[in-house]
Design a protein around this motif. Structure first.
Motif, PDB file in Angstrom:
ATOM      1  N   TRP A  20       0.819  -1.349  -0.297  1.00 21.55           N
ATOM      2  CA  TRP A  20       0.136   0.364   0.003  1.00 21.55           C
ATOM      3  C   TRP A  20       0.782   1.131   0.072  1.00 21.55           C
ATOM      4  O   TRP A  20       0.695   1.870  -0.841  1.00 21.55           O
ATOM      5  CB  TRP A  20      -0.852  -0.073   1.615  1.00 21.55           C
ATOM      6  CG  TRP A  20      -1.541   0.575   1.242  1.00 21.55           C
ATOM      7  CD1 TRP A  20      -2.935   1.613   0.915  1.00 21.55           C
ATOM      8  CD2 TRP A  20      -1.356   2.167   2.052  1.00 21.55           C
ATOM      9  NE1 TRP A  20      -2.930   2.419   1.463  1.00 21.55           N
ATOM     10  CE2 TRP A  20      -2.484   3.311   2.458  1.00 21.55           C
ATOM     11  CE3 TRP A  20      -0.828   2.905   2.688  1.00 21.55           C
ATOM     12  CZ2 TRP A  20      -2.736   4.416   2.671  1.00 21.55           C
ATOM     13  CZ3 TRP A  20      -0.795   3.797   3.903  1.00 21.55           C
ATOM     14  CH2 TRP A  20      -1.769   4.780   3.674  1.00 21.55           C
ATOM     15  N   TYR A  21       1.641   1.164   0.641  1.00 24.36           N
ATOM     16  CA  TYR A  21       2.620   2.318   1.247  1.00 24.36           C
ATOM     17  C   TYR A  21       3.449   2.614  -0.622  1.00 24.36           C
ATOM     18  O   TYR A  21       3.873   3.520  -0.782  1.00 24.36           O
ATOM     19  CB  TYR A  21       3.986   2.420   1.962  1.00 24.36           C
ATOM     20  CG  TYR A  21       4.965   3.669   2.602  1.00 24.36           C
ATOM     21  CD1 TYR A  21       4.747   5.149   2.807  1.00 24.36           C
ATOM     22  CD2 TYR A  21       6.222   2.585   1.308  1.00 24.36           C
ATOM     23  CE1 TYR A  21       5.268   5.460   2.687  1.00 24.36           C
ATOM     24  CE2 TYR A  21       6.727   4.803   1.899  1.00 24.36           C
ATOM     25  CZ  TYR A  21       6.685   5.044   2.374  1.00 24.36           C
ATOM     26  OH  TYR A  21       7.492   6.260   2.270  1.00 24.36           O
ATOM     27  N   GLY A  24       1.433   3.841  -3.294  1.00 24.03           N
ATOM     28  CA  GLY A  24       1.443   5.062  -3.283  1.00 24.03           C
ATOM     29  C   GLY A  24       2.722   6.243  -3.088  1.00 24.03           C
ATOM     30  O   GLY A  24       1.932   7.613  -4.078  1.00 24.03           O
ATOM     31  N   GLN A  30      -3.398   2.499  -4.595  1.00 25.25           N
ATOM     32  CA  GLN A  30      -3.512   2.252  -3.182  1.00 25.25           C
ATOM     33  C   GLN A  30      -3.791   1.521  -2.517  1.00 25.25           C
ATOM     34  O   GLN A  30      -4.253   0.346  -2.031  1.00 25.25           O
ATOM     35  CB  GLN A  30      -2.907   3.392  -1.831  1.00 25.25           C
ATOM     36  CG  GLN A  30      -2.220   4.057  -2.065  1.00 25.25           C
ATOM     37  CD  GLN A  30      -2.009   5.158  -0.738  1.00 25.25           C
ATOM     38  OE1 GLN A  30      -2.608   6.222  -0.498  1.00 25.25           O
ATOM     39  NE2 GLN A  30      -0.306   5.166  -0.523  1.00 25.25           N
TER      40      GLN A  30
END
Length: 94
Positions: A20-21, A24, A30
């Protein structure tokens, strides 16, 4: 056995969070990468790590093509979408 399940959930959650990080940071969706990270773990993290980032263009340096309406750079002499000639503008003209 129950400890193993909790351990796997923790590890998959970590992979989901890292995916997810990274997504992004690269301008990718994400939420999709969070789900992929939870399902596929290290494979999703590797995949999001090797895909290129989405290039960003600052809003003041683009305009719409008068023919097709797609976004092009101010200095463009031809639209990359419809291949029509356009008049290049100066950066302060828009």
């Amino acid at each position: 056995m129950e400890d193993l399940i909790w351990y796997l959930l923790l590890v998959l959650s970590l992979f989901a969070g890292f995916s997810w990080y990274v997504a992004g940071e690269k301008g990718r969706d994400q939420n999709s990468w969070l789900i992929l990270g939870a399902l596929f773990g290290p494979l999703a993290l590797f995949a999001v790590g090797v895909i290129p980032a989405i290039p960003t263009v600052s809003p003041g340096k683009t305009r719409e093509c008068p023919t097709c309406g797609e976004v092009i750079k101010i200095q463009a002499q031809a639209c990359k979408h419809c291949c029509r000639d356009v008049e290049p503008l100066e950066e302060g003209a828009v």
